[in-house]
Design an enzyme around this catalytic site. Sequence first.
Site, short mmCIF file in Angstrom:
data_model
loop_
_atom_site.label_atom_id
_atom_site.label_comp_id
_atom_site.label_asym_id
_atom_site.label_seq_id
_atom_site.Cartn_x
_atom_site.Cartn_y
_atom_site.Cartn_z
CB THR A 57 67.01 94.84 -5.79
OG1 THR A 57 66.43 96.14 -5.60
CG2 THR A 57 65.97 93.92 -6.43
CG ASP B 214 69.59 103.06 -7.22
OD1 ASP B 214 69.07 103.56 -8.23
OD2 ASP B 214 69.95 101.87 -7.16
N GLY B 215 70.71 106.73 -4.59
CA GLY B 215 70.74 107.51 -3.35
C GLY B 215 69.90 108.76 -3.40
#
Length: 375
Positions: free
Chosen positions: A257, A117-118
């Site tokens: 989230t 996700d980074g």
Amino acid sequence: MKILKHVMNNLSCSRAMWNGHIQDPASQRLTWNKPPKSVLVIKKIRDASLLQPFKELCVYLTEENNMIVYVEKKVLEDPAIANDDNFGPVKKKFCTFREDYDDISNQIDFIICLGGDGTLLYASSLFQGSVPPVMAFHLGSLGFLTPFNFENFQSQVTQVIEGNAALVLRSRLKVKVVKEHREKMMVQNGIEENGVVSTNIEKEMGKQIMQYQVLNEVVVDRGPSSYLSNVDVFLDGHLITTVQGDGVIVSTPTGSTAYAAAAGASMIHPNVPAIMITPICPHSLSFRPIVVPAGVELKIMLSPDARNTAWVSFDGRKRQEICHGDSISITTSCYPLPSICFRDPVSDWFESLAECLHWNVRKKQNNFAVEEEEF
């Protein structure tokens, strides 16, 4: 320059090469006005497992699709890439850039991320205006925002190039930090804050102004101090509450989230136009997370009677100290991040909830045993 028009709640924003009119959030589609010619490949740094996928993808893009590939300069400084003679001819075709030095915002047609996700958050930080569509492959640890598996990358990339893909528009936050001018302001690592590289720094009437585009969240916390943070939160100019605790998170639905979920907030689908305000360990039994409309403007300042300063970060980066008289203004940006879906926005989101967060995983309750009839 090729133009895209995006209509979202009567709000128009433009971006090169793709065109989408949103009628139903669940049916957004990627449409190219002209075939894409340039792609930015973002690879997670210092991860040896990504070297082979990176090389395979770049060979496919340059040799089979004749695309212009942009790569960050420090990616090519990896010895495993720099010393690979077989990869040399492909590497010579790359266009390189350096973060905070080179502006590539008008050069890229779409983005491919390799990692977790980074990498998507990093891609967002590179574009402070409109963002090209982003295709993210799950090659990291969690991968909530990266729906594609790399095994069949050729067919998946081809479908994107042909415009056969669904989109989800991930809203971002437009953040403006206004600081009182001080002769010397110190931050972490002993660097003068006036020397911190920012996307947009201005000075007005003795004030320093910095602007950021944030995909996940803005976090205001107490930093190294042992005292409670004490910050005032304003909504459209009205004081709504004072946060007394470890801090406060202001997040997008995409960020709901992430840190916000860990702090007890509800998880909100990225198509919902909203901003979340979530306290971090509040010293109050009644301070619950709240959701406000996307169109409001929030402002966060140190309370006049705060015992210590606060610290702020933007998607985990650009961390800096906030002192008395400084302010943080937050509203929804008109430049969302178009994220390419594996299936569709709804299916992908619930798939991520189940696979990454194990949402509502519980052993099934047994039914009642059927009693035998008595004769």
